[in-house]
Scaffold this active site. Sequence first.
Site, PDB file in Angstrom:
ATOM      1  CG  HIS A 138      -1.808  -1.185   1.302  1.00 35.56           C
ATOM      2  ND1 HIS A 138      -3.073  -1.191   0.756  1.00 35.56           N
ATOM      3  CD2 HIS A 138      -1.624  -2.428   1.840  1.00 35.56           C
ATOM      4  CE1 HIS A 138      -3.627  -2.372   0.960  1.00 35.56           C
ATOM      5  NE2 HIS A 138      -2.769  -3.139   1.613  1.00 35.56           N
ATOM      6  CD  GLU A 176      -4.814  -8.603   7.621  1.00 34.39           C
ATOM      7  OE1 GLU A 176      -3.845  -8.032   8.149  1.00 34.39           O
ATOM      8  OE2 GLU A 176      -5.669  -8.008   6.941  1.00 34.39           O
TER       9      GLU A 176
END
Length: 332
Positions: free
Chosen positions: A13, A194
């Site tokens: 990111h 996740e």
Amino acid sequence: MITTLPKVELHLHIEGTLEPELIMELAERNGIRLPYTDLADLRRQYEFTDLQSFLNLYYANLDVLVTEQDFTDLTLAYLRRAQAAGVRHAEIFMDPQAHTSRGIALATCVNGVSKGLAQGESEFGISTSLIVAFIRDRPAAEALEVLTELIALKAPIVGIGLDSAEVGHPPIDFVEVFALAREHGLKCVAHAGEEGPPEYVWQALQLLKVSRIDHGIRSLEDDALVDYLVENKIPLTVCPFSNVRLRVVDRLEDHPLPSMLERGLLVTINSDDPAYFGGYLDDNFRGLQQTFGLDAPAMAALSRNAVQAAFLTDAQRAPLLEDISSWLEAQV
């Protein structure tokens, strides 16, 4: 040795590469008053108990990104560090809603990052592509609006993703968004498995029709899912340091990477938000090597996995694979 291994990063990111020093620099440039007394005070905030506590700091720090040049400088700073890590190709996430929601024009952030990527390719020798990720705890209708605007702008993106707080925000909510992306020839990926359950991985695969799963470590809880991922060679973009810092696993020693490899999963190693999680891609490789005793063939295999999982043509993959083989030959 690790820094010379040719690498591909698929889960990064760009906002998560915003280092404290650059935060302070951009705040001064843009006349923004930060809620920290100094750099040391800012650094003390980087202790997280879970994903949400990380996201709170992450989004607050984004206020310093205002102009197109800010986004370009952010991107170049990452690529400079990535070059030192041995990264040869990077597929980079950007969260447009994190900026449009605070009044920054979509074109400002997209153009700023894109200019940085173009400049970085010539300056640092790293090929890149841009993926816009939608924030799953914001309305899907908003994501659809942003994607529609991106398409109208002919934004230089190769695909879309889905990120941010996973629990309680299943992929099924974004079926329409991903359908529109596929209609326009965009690649699809999504964070799943996740903190969220294996069911979210199934939804991402079957409903969003993604070609990669970001994270995916909880897939091991579902044997049928593991079999499906292995049989269909679905890549998982695993982020070990991130998993530890966000308490998805307690310690790097507890990370399921060895089990994932033993089961035949197509695992790639990535740094996620390295400014916050204590390490860039080379640091993650080094940590895994030291913790699990990975030898040169094992690290080369992980690097090859990322090349195979990347949105590249065979002609683009070939020199990367050759360079990895040359690296491995030099280690023995």
